[in-house]
Scaffold this motif. Structure first.
Motif, PDB file in Angstrom:
ATOM      1  N   PHE A   1      37.496  26.691  43.639  1.00  0.00           N
ATOM      2  CA  PHE A   1      38.038  25.943  42.403  1.00  0.00           C
ATOM      3  C   PHE A   1      38.542  24.370  42.994  1.00  0.00           C
ATOM      4  O   PHE A   1      38.226  23.641  42.407  1.00  0.00           O
ATOM      5  N   ASP A   2      38.982  24.351  44.304  1.00  0.00           N
ATOM      6  CA  ASP A   2      39.522  23.005  44.717  1.00  0.00           C
ATOM      7  C   ASP A   2      38.226  22.129  44.869  1.00  0.00           C
ATOM      8  O   ASP A   2      38.409  20.996  44.701  1.00  0.00           O
ATOM      9  N   SER A   3      37.287  22.797  45.647  1.00  0.00           N
ATOM     10  CA  SER A   3      36.071  21.576  46.042  1.00  0.00           C
ATOM     11  C   SER A   3      35.117  21.302  44.685  1.00  0.00           C
ATOM     12  O   SER A   3      34.510  20.206  44.818  1.00  0.00           O
ATOM     13  N   ALA A   4      35.141  22.249  43.653  1.00  0.00           N
ATOM     14  CA  ALA A   4      34.141  21.996  42.364  1.00  0.00           C
ATOM     15  C   ALA A   4      34.892  21.236  41.494  1.00  0.00           C
ATOM     16  O   ALA A   4      34.144  20.360  40.626  1.00  0.00           O
ATOM     17  N   PHE A   5      36.168  20.999  41.150  1.00  0.00           N
ATOM     18  CA  PHE A   5      36.876  20.240  40.038  1.00  0.00           C
ATOM     19  C   PHE A   5      37.947  19.476  40.585  1.00  0.00           C
ATOM     20  O   PHE A   5      38.788  20.002  41.354  1.00  0.00           O
ATOM     21  N   ARG A   6      38.319  18.263  39.868  1.00  0.00           N
ATOM     22  CA  ARG A   6      39.472  17.525  39.910  1.00  0.00           C
ATOM     23  C   ARG A   6      40.082  17.526  38.764  1.00  0.00           C
ATOM     24  O   ARG A   6      39.664  17.038  37.765  1.00  0.00           O
ATOM     25  N   PRO A   7      41.513  18.148  38.558  1.00  0.00           N
ATOM     26  CA  PRO A   7      41.886  18.372  37.332  1.00  0.00           C
ATOM     27  C   PRO A   7      42.644  17.091  36.794  1.00  0.00           C
ATOM     28  O   PRO A   7      42.791  16.006  37.741  1.00  0.00           O
ATOM     29  N   SER A   8      43.150  17.197  35.694  1.00  0.00           N
ATOM     30  CA  SER A   8      43.697  16.059  34.830  1.00  0.00           C
ATOM     31  C   SER A   8      45.012  16.130  35.518  1.00  0.00           C
ATOM     32  O   SER A   8      45.563  16.984  35.928  1.00  0.00           O
ATOM     33  N   GLN A   9      45.833  14.961  34.984  1.00  0.00           N
ATOM     34  CA  GLN A   9      47.281  14.844  35.357  1.00  0.00           C
ATOM     35  C   GLN A   9      48.029  16.021  34.780  1.00  0.00           C
ATOM     36  O   GLN A   9      48.909  16.650  35.569  1.00  0.00           O
ATOM     37  N   ALA A  10      47.836  16.333  33.446  1.00  0.00           N
ATOM     38  CA  ALA A  10      48.737  17.283  32.716  1.00  0.00           C
ATOM     39  C   ALA A  10      47.906  18.749  33.115  1.00  0.00           C
ATOM     40  O   ALA A  10      46.972  18.985  32.827  1.00  0.00           O
ATOM     41  N   GLN A  11      48.945  19.655  33.573  1.00  0.00           N
ATOM     42  CA  GLN A  11      48.556  21.056  33.891  1.00  0.00           C
ATOM     43  C   GLN A  11      49.567  21.925  33.436  1.00  0.00           C
ATOM     44  O   GLN A  11      50.749  21.297  32.970  1.00  0.00           O
ATOM     45  N   VAL A  12      49.363  23.185  33.050  1.00  0.00           N
ATOM     46  CA  VAL A  12      50.362  24.295  32.647  1.00  0.00           C
ATOM     47  C   VAL A  12      50.326  25.382  33.556  1.00  0.00           C
ATOM     48  O   VAL A  12      49.192  25.765  34.211  1.00  0.00           O
ATOM     49  N   LEU A  13      51.607  25.964  33.731  1.00  0.00           N
ATOM     50  CA  LEU A  13      51.828  27.292  34.424  1.00  0.00           C
ATOM     51  C   LEU A  13      52.134  28.154  33.231  1.00  0.00           C
ATOM     52  O   LEU A  13      52.940  28.121  32.622  1.00  0.00           O
ATOM     53  N   HIS A  14      51.087  29.488  33.605  1.00  0.00           N
ATOM     54  CA  HIS A  14      51.392  30.469  32.443  1.00  0.00           C
ATOM     55  C   HIS A  14      50.679  31.753  32.895  1.00  0.00           C
ATOM     56  O   HIS A  14      49.874  31.380  33.906  1.00  0.00           O
ATOM     57  N   GLU A  15      51.009  32.765  32.244  1.00  0.00           N
ATOM     58  CA  GLU A  15      50.073  33.845  32.376  1.00  0.00           C
ATOM     59  C   GLU A  15      49.053  34.093  31.386  1.00  0.00           C
ATOM     60  O   GLU A  15      49.100  33.883  30.184  1.00  0.00           O
ATOM     61  N   PRO A  16      47.668  33.860  31.723  1.00  0.00           N
ATOM     62  CA  PRO A  16      46.754  34.169  30.834  1.00  0.00           C
ATOM     63  C   PRO A  16      46.533  35.290  29.920  1.00  0.00           C
ATOM     64  O   PRO A  16      47.082  36.343  30.722  1.00  0.00           O
ATOM     65  N   LEU A  17      46.044  35.494  28.972  1.00  0.00           N
ATOM     66  CA  LEU A  17      46.175  36.410  28.059  1.00  0.00           C
ATOM     67  C   LEU A  17      44.942  37.503  28.703  1.00  0.00           C
ATOM     68  O   LEU A  17      43.592  37.106  28.573  1.00  0.00           O
ATOM     69  N   ILE A  18      45.387  38.520  29.409  1.00  0.00           N
ATOM     70  CA  ILE A  18      44.202  39.449  30.053  1.00  0.00           C
ATOM     71  C   ILE A  18      44.302  41.070  29.637  1.00  0.00           C
ATOM     72  O   ILE A  18      44.149  41.689  30.537  1.00  0.00           O
ATOM     73  N   ASP A  19      45.003  40.961  28.420  1.00  0.00           N
ATOM     74  CA  ASP A  19      45.422  42.332  27.951  1.00  0.00           C
ATOM     75  C   ASP A  19      44.135  43.207  27.592  1.00  0.00           C
ATOM     76  O   ASP A  19      43.069  42.594  27.474  1.00  0.00           O
TER      77      ASP A  19
END
Length: 414
Positions: free
Chosen positions: A133-151
């Motif tokens: 993930f770290d080597s393949a993509f450079r994220p934008s400035q805005a990011q979110v911390l959350h629990e994804p919907l995996i139910d």
């Protein structure tokens, strides 16, 4: 965006292998064979077992991933004569061979003497995935911390009986992510295990904001000094955490709840609702250095804590019926980024692998594989290869399954 340029002819497999390369799959082969040998030494030989090969391991993953597209409750439905049977891929491997690989499948066959972490059977894979993930993509400035919907699949929940629901064991972990809110790419995964009812258990995690702070710090350990803006929900938002992040040049904007958030250090006058009636769009502000506490009214009081936006800057929330409602820029930004994550959950959560094993490490593994495929599709959509083939998420998944199974199908799908 992507850190490397993929060729026009790049396949679904090429994007998937940015995160799960052949060396990781070969390790699964080695560890599975080692575990099978150890198991048979302890419980008796299994004459039907033959060491698994790399080709078979790819096919095994392909069968599992196919459940994320067709949403069959059991992967074994592929070989059945029912609605979810799939004769075109069932011929690649027999059901008995698949069940043997499933029985012995492992990523780490032996516990080392130094191992104390409960996720030791999956940790090397999670570390490898994180590097991808770290080597393949450079994220934008805005990011979110959350629990994804995996139910559970909502269609299954709506149709199954109460007895079937009771039989299903509750997950013994919670999975949190740091996600680029511009593209939906998941930058980092954090798994918190429920291990008994101790202070670090999942029950405590749901009730104690300080444990949510621990989750946030783990997710942002590689984010310091990059001027990221992190959006957080009420369970994570706290003055102490935001001040600690600011020292690391990580800036925050979070929704605050008097019931769920750690409100230590915040002025009580801002946490109580005013007795005088307010009109929509009105707000109050209290500041401490760069930190602003905003109390905004819109059919109820909403509180935001931020050091990423000036409280003086104006924004608007656009509602279909009400039109534009004035608000501070922080409120507008929070609503925009959280709404994107809701759209991501709606679009991608239905492509999580349906297989539900009993072992926790296997549950985590299949969730992580599902996230890796979603990330691969996001990179595919941002590449030049997308303009050649234009696969939907379902078509991308189908292509990946066929490529893992070694089925050659070069006919374009639009």
């Amino acid at each position: 965006g992507p850190t490397r340029k993929m060729p026009l002819t790049a396949s679904a497999m090429d994007f998937f292998q940015l995160f799960v390369p052949d060396n990781v799959l070969k390790n699964m082969v080695v560890q599975t064979n080692m575990y099978a040998k150890k198991y048979q030494e302890r419980f008796g030989s299994d004459d039907a077992w033959i060491d698994v090969t790399l080709t078979e391991m790819k096919a095994f993953l392909g069968y599992m991933i196919s459940t994320s597209i067709h949403h069959c409750e059991s992967v074994l439905s592929i070989w059945s004569s029912g609605f979810y049977s799939n004769k075109s891929i069932a011929l690649i491997m027999t059901q008995s061979r698949f069940e043997k690989i499933l029985k012995y499948f492992h990523i780490v066959a032996f516990r080392s003497s130094q191992t104390t972490h409960s996720l030791y059977k999956i940790q090397p894979f999670l570390d490898s995935l994180q590097n991808g993930f770290d080597s393949a993509f450079r994220p934008s400035q805005a990011q979110v911390l959350h629990e994804p919907l995996i139910d559970e699949d909502p269609v299954f929940i709506a149709t199954c009986t109460e007895r079937e629901l009771r039989k299903r064991k509750k997950r013994k972990f919670s999975l949190w992510v740091r996600q680029c809110s511009t593209t939906g790419f998941i930058c980092q995964i954090y798994v918190h295990l429920k291990e008994g009812s101790g202070a670090d258990g999942l029950d405590a995690l749901k009730n104690k904001p300080q444990l949510h702070s621990m989750v946030a710090k783990s997710l942002c350990q590689n984010a310091s000094g990059k001027n990221y803006i992190i959006f957080t929900g009420p369970s994570i938002t706290s003055l102490n955490l935001f001040e600690e992040f600011e020292k690391q040049e990580i800036y925050c904007c979070g929704l605050l709840s008097t019931r769920k958030s750690d409100c230590t250090g915040l002025p009580p006058s801002m946490l109580n609702n005013s007795a005088t009636p307010q009109s929509r769009g009105q707000y109050r502000i209290r500041m401490k250095g760069n930190m602003s506490l905003i109390c905004w009214y819109n059919k109820g009081h909403f509180r935001f804590l931020t050091n990423a936006y000036s409280p003086i800057q104006q924004g608007v929330i656009i509602k279909r019926k009400s039109g534009e409602i004035p608000c501070p820029l922080a409120v507008e930004a929070f609503a925009a980024h959280l709404s994107y994550i809701c759209k991501y959950d709606d679009k991608y959560s239905k492509y999580f692998i349906s297989h539900k094993p009993n072992k926790t490490w296997q549950q985590v593994f299949w969730f992580a594989i599902s996230i890796a495929i979603n990330n691969a599709y996001i990179l595919y959509k941002m590449s030049e290869a997308y303009h050649v083939t234009r696969y939907s998420r379902a078509q991308f998944g189908e292509r990946l399954v066929k490529e893992l199974l070694g089925l050659e199908d070069t006919s374009p799908t639009h």
